[in-house]
Design a protein around this motif. Structure first.
Motif, short mmCIF file in Angstrom:
data_model
loop_
_atom_site.label_atom_id
_atom_site.label_comp_id
_atom_site.label_asym_id
_atom_site.label_seq_id
_atom_site.Cartn_x
_atom_site.Cartn_y
_atom_site.Cartn_z
N GLY A 1 3.49 -3.36 -11.38
CA GLY A 1 3.11 -4.61 -11.18
C GLY A 1 3.89 -5.36 -10.05
O GLY A 1 4.99 -4.69 -9.55
N ALA A 2 3.40 -6.37 -9.68
CA ALA A 2 4.17 -7.04 -8.34
C ALA A 2 5.62 -7.35 -8.78
O ALA A 2 5.82 -8.08 -9.87
N ALA A 3 6.61 -7.14 -7.63
CA ALA A 3 7.96 -7.35 -8.23
C ALA A 3 8.33 -9.04 -8.45
O ALA A 3 7.78 -9.80 -7.82
N PHE B 1 14.82 6.50 4.94
CA PHE B 1 13.57 5.80 5.26
C PHE B 1 13.28 4.86 4.24
O PHE B 1 13.05 3.84 4.26
N ARG B 2 13.48 5.40 3.02
CA ARG B 2 13.36 4.52 1.72
C ARG B 2 14.10 3.44 1.87
O ARG B 2 14.07 2.20 1.32
N GLU B 3 15.33 3.66 1.83
CA GLU B 3 16.59 2.56 1.94
C GLU B 3 16.28 1.43 3.04
O GLU B 3 16.75 0.22 2.91
N GLU B 4 16.01 2.03 4.21
CA GLU B 4 16.07 1.16 5.24
C GLU B 4 14.80 0.52 5.63
O GLU B 4 14.59 -0.47 6.13
N MET B 5 13.63 1.40 5.65
CA MET B 5 12.27 0.69 6.08
C MET B 5 11.53 0.04 5.10
O MET B 5 10.90 -0.61 5.25
N LEU B 6 11.49 0.87 3.90
CA LEU B 6 10.44 0.21 2.85
C LEU B 6 10.88 -0.99 2.24
O LEU B 6 9.98 -1.73 2.27
N PRO B 7 12.10 -1.52 2.36
CA PRO B 7 12.25 -2.98 2.03
C PRO B 7 11.82 -3.72 3.04
O PRO B 7 11.28 -4.87 2.51
N ILE C 1 1.66 5.87 7.90
CA ILE C 1 2.89 6.62 7.59
C ILE C 1 2.63 7.99 6.73
O ILE C 1 1.53 7.96 6.01
N SER C 2 3.13 9.14 7.02
CA SER C 2 2.84 10.35 6.31
C SER C 2 3.63 10.31 4.84
O SER C 2 4.82 9.56 4.73
N PRO C 3 3.05 10.90 3.93
CA PRO C 3 3.83 10.46 2.74
C PRO C 3 5.12 11.38 2.46
O PRO C 3 6.28 11.03 1.85
N GLU C 4 5.44 12.35 3.36
CA GLU C 4 6.82 13.11 3.44
C GLU C 4 7.77 11.89 3.99
O GLU C 4 8.98 12.09 3.52
N ARG C 5 7.52 10.95 4.79
CA ARG C 5 8.47 9.81 5.00
C ARG C 5 8.98 9.11 3.63
O ARG C 5 9.92 8.66 3.72
N LEU C 6 8.18 9.17 2.78
CA LEU C 6 8.49 8.49 1.48
C LEU C 6 9.49 9.14 0.99
O LEU C 6 10.47 8.38 0.06
N ASN C 7 9.70 10.06 1.35
CA ASN C 7 10.60 11.04 0.40
C ASN C 7 12.18 11.27 1.15
O ASN C 7 13.13 12.09 0.87
N ASN C 8 12.13 10.57 2.41
CA ASN C 8 13.34 10.42 3.20
C ASN C 8 14.30 9.35 2.77
O ASN C 8 13.84 8.36 2.73
N PRO C 9 15.41 9.85 2.25
CA PRO C 9 16.42 8.73 1.66
C PRO C 9 16.72 7.57 2.32
O PRO C 9 16.48 6.38 2.08
N VAL D 1 4.80 6.56 -4.34
CA VAL D 1 4.25 5.44 -4.06
C VAL D 1 4.16 4.41 -5.03
O VAL D 1 4.27 3.24 -5.00
N ARG D 2 4.77 4.87 -6.54
CA ARG D 2 5.03 4.04 -7.53
C ARG D 2 6.30 3.02 -7.14
O ARG D 2 6.38 1.77 -7.45
N ASP D 3 7.16 3.64 -6.51
CA ASP D 3 8.29 2.62 -5.96
C ASP D 3 7.66 1.69 -5.00
O ASP D 3 8.21 0.62 -5.07
N MET D 4 7.04 2.12 -4.04
CA MET D 4 6.44 1.05 -3.09
C MET D 4 5.74 0.03 -3.82
O MET D 4 5.87 -1.26 -3.70
N LEU D 5 4.76 0.27 -4.93
CA LEU D 5 3.98 -0.60 -5.56
C LEU D 5 4.97 -1.59 -6.39
O LEU D 5 4.41 -2.68 -6.24
N ALA D 6 6.07 -1.19 -6.96
CA ALA D 6 6.89 -1.90 -7.64
C ALA D 6 7.80 -2.90 -6.84
O ALA D 6 7.95 -3.97 -7.30
N ALA D 7 7.88 -2.74 -5.55
CA ALA D 7 8.65 -3.32 -4.71
C ALA D 7 7.74 -4.38 -3.82
O ALA D 7 8.40 -5.36 -3.32
#
Length: 699
Positions: free
Chosen positions: A206-208, A133-139, A123-131, A170-176
């Protein structure tokens, strides 16, 4: 967890490289073992060409074979993604990308994850800033992923040379991430400060729900590139550098194979490529503004050796991999030694010798200053944005609506809002921005000041590069805090210069003519912002025609002579002759000449209009007057709404308008709105058409 043997990892490496004799480089197998056996968090800081991608491809193969979920790679450039997919297929990995060009594929990705039908997602980093995408895909990724890879991890840190706000997500991803998910960060261009910043973010997330911080491991290798030979050539004038390029890239030149010529701006990329092509050298311009399919095609032509050189901005950087690239030449110096190391690292990956030549120019400092000064908006601008969003309430404001109030360019305003969004002060909802109540965010003036000072220090180090008598490769290593910097024994300092050639005077003259022979087409404005910043159509009866400009402000062609003439109050005859020739070649339907009265250059412009009219055989009419002599300079207005507001009411038509079309002369076209609005007034008073003509343009 299933321990993986060295033989299994080697088998995967052989499949990846296509060579049965391949062996792991120092630290590669250790990093793979950490990821696969211990599910650790690993940072690899290794030279370009070391094989960072081999680590995560082999680790992915082994993890998938052990039953782990797919790998998710955050990758900055589409070029890298294309190369990665081809490499993944050699290992039998099923790869898929999610980037700005295929955002409609999200449903397909969901199905692939649900069916365990994908091994590697990029994924491109720009996807991480799409609301959404963050709400639906990252989880979904957090639930399924077995390995998270942050490629070019220096982009996470604003201390890095290529900080990108999107990477802060990236910090949000790591935390999740749940416990047991391995994380790999890779970069070739991180000094001690950036490494510490990246490690801090890895450690802080750290790991959630795990209750303990994951173990951090760092592998840092020597950064010397033994295949590269470095040299600096001081050529202050761009015409000299163009001549040098033709001589060295031509059939009799020393630069063999194919390579990259880097420029600081897209317009320089076009000018250099055009000059090379005019001298029978296969070259092509490349920048971030080219369409994606055109960039792909250009990269492929360079890979095949169909072009001698791509003339590129930094858009061709991280991730582009042509192992036998023979040279990298810099037409201008970048802003830091670290950026320079990253770009020359494209060359010499699979050959014993490649040349990296820096052609330092007189304009380098001016262009670098622009990028440094654009980095952080002033506190009062940020406060103004937050205040306006506070007043707007839940309705929020669009970027254009904010631009009518805040004097920032749309690009800088969007960048500011993106940072504020990442840091929790504002929220994007579709096209509108709203304030996050009780956000607790504060303007970190001390950090911004420190980063700006660092950029200045990096700029100074770049200016010393090649001028202080020190080994060039050692200088690069020391800037990157290499633990074992050494003299290379290959560069122009350690041996002797090879590229300080005598320039062909005829080529230098041809280059100067080339730089002066590119009149600019000035687009006609069709839409204009209203007082609230909303774009409205300009009535056809008030529109001007597409115009022309003799030079770009700051360019090496006609601009120096124009700037001198404006300062002295009279343009020299050579400039006037070129201006008249431009109009004759253009052939606008103009029956008379007038000019925009200039506060700074009124005498020179009025004189130029009179002499131009005489040269063209057209009457000259002093038709326009200023109504507000002390208005702020248009150059201080940063976006269209502010620029239009600054022109509105500043001029009036002060004489009868003759019949026929009008040639409207201005000194400097900064935004185009002065010519558009004054031209609209002339149309309203009876001018059949208005043809804008600028001595120089910023666009």
């Amino acid at each position: 967890m299933v321990a993986q043997t060295t033989d299994t990892a080697l088998d995967a490496l052989h499949a990846l490289t296509g060579r049965p004799d391949s062996t792991f480089r120092e630290h590669q197998h250790e990093a793979i073992d950490d990821l696969v056996r211990d599910r650790a968090r690993v940072l690899c800081v290794q030279r370009t060409g070391w094989g960072k991608s081999a680590v995560y491809f082999v680790a992915t193969r082994l993890l998938r074979d052990a039953g782990s979920g797919p790998t998710l790679i955050v990758s900055p450039l589409l070029a890298l993604m294309r190369n990665q997919i081809a490499a993944a297929e050699r290992l039998g990995l099923r790869a898929h990308t999610i980037n700005s060009t295929n955002r409609d594929d999200w449903d397909a990705v969901r199905r692939m994850l649900a069916d365990d039908a994908v091994d590697l997602l990029l994924i491109s980093p720009e996807r991480l800033n799409n609301p959404s995408f963050r709400e639906e895909m990252l989880p979904l990724f957090a639930q399924r992923v077995g390995l998270l890879v942050i490629d070019e991890a220096h982009c996470v840190s604003d201390w890095g040379h290529d900080f990108r706000p999107d990477y802060r997500r990236v910090r949000d991803m790591l935390a999740a991430l749940p416990e047991g998910v391995a994380v790999l960060c890779t970069t070739a261009t991180a000094n001690d400060r950036v490494v510490a910043d990246v490690l801090e973010q890895l450690d802080a997330s750290g790991a959630a729900g795990a209750g303990t911080r994951p173990e951090l491991r760092t592998y840092r290798g020597p950064l010397a590139r033994t295949s590269l030979r470095l040299e600096v050539v001081e050529l202050a004038h761009p015409a000299e550098r163009l001549a040098w390029l033709v001589q060295e890239l031509g059939p009799a030149g020393s630069l063999q194979g194919s390579g990259i010529v880097y420029t600081l701006t897209k317009r320089d990329a076009s000018a250099v490529a055009d000059f090379l092509v005019a001298h029978d050298i296969a070259a092509e311009a490349y920048s971030g503004e080219h369409a994606n399919e055109d960039r792909v095609a250009a990269e492929d032509r360079l890979l095949r050796g169909d072009v001698k050189a791509l003339v590129a901005t930094s858009a061709l950087g991280m991730g582009y991999d042509k192992p036998d690239l023979g040279f990298v030449v810099h037409y201008q110096a970048p802003g830091s030694v670290i950026s320079y190391y990253q770009q020359v690292g494209r060359a010499g990956r699979a050959v014993d010798h490649a040349d990296a030549v820096l052609l330092r120019g007189a304009e380098d400092r001016r262009i670098q200053d622009f990028f440094i000064e654009q980095a952080f908006p002033a506190k009062e601008r940020v406060d103004q944005v937050l205040l306006q969003l506070d007043a707007a309430g839940e309705t929020g404001l669009t970027t254009r609506e904010l631009s009518s109030i805040v004097n920032l360019g749309l690009g800088r305003l969007e960048a500011m809002l993106k940072v504020l969004d990442v840091e929790g002060a504002v929220r994007r909802d579709g096209t509108r921005w709203t304030l996050v109540r009780d956000h607790g965010w504060r303007y970190d003036a001390e950090r911004y000041r420190a980063v700006t000072e660092l950029r200045r220090a990096e700029q100074a180090a770049m200016a010393r590069y090649g001028a202080d008598g020190r080994c060039l490769m050692r200088t690069l290593q020391e800037q990157l805090d290499d633990p074992d910097p050494r003299d290379c024994g290959r560069c122009a300092i350690c041996t002797e210069p090879r590229f300080q050639l005598e320039l062909d005077p005829a080529l230098v003259r041809a280059a100067q003519l080339h730089l002066r022979s590119q009149p600019l087409v000035l687009d006609a404005k069709k839409m204009a912002p209203d007082p609230q910043g909303k774009m409205r159509k300009i009535p056809e009866t008030a529109q001007v025609e597409p115009g022309r400009g003799l030079a770009r402000i700051g360019d090496p062609g006609w601009w120096p002579a124009i700037a001198s003439g404006l300062r002295d109050g009279r343009l020299d005859d050579e400039v006037l002759g070129a201006l008249a020739d431009l109009v004759r070649a253009w052939r606008p339907a103009a029956a008379w000449v007038t000019w925009v009265p200039s506060r700074a250059h009124g005498k020179a412009l009025a004189d130029a209009a009179q002499r131009l009219g005489a040269a063209l055989g057209l009457p000259v009419v002093e038709a326009v007057a200023r109504t507000v002599p002390d208005a702020p300079p248009q150059r201080d207005m940063a976006n269209a709404a502010q620029q239009v507001a600054n022109v509105r009411g500043r001029f009036r038509v002060a004489a009868d308008v003759p019949a026929g079309g009008c040639l409207l002369l201005d000194d400097q076209r900064l935004s185009g709105w002065t010519l558009a609005m004054v031209g609209g007034q002339l149309r309203g008073r009876g001018a059949a058409s208005v043809w804008p003509l600028a001595l120089a343009s910023a666009l």
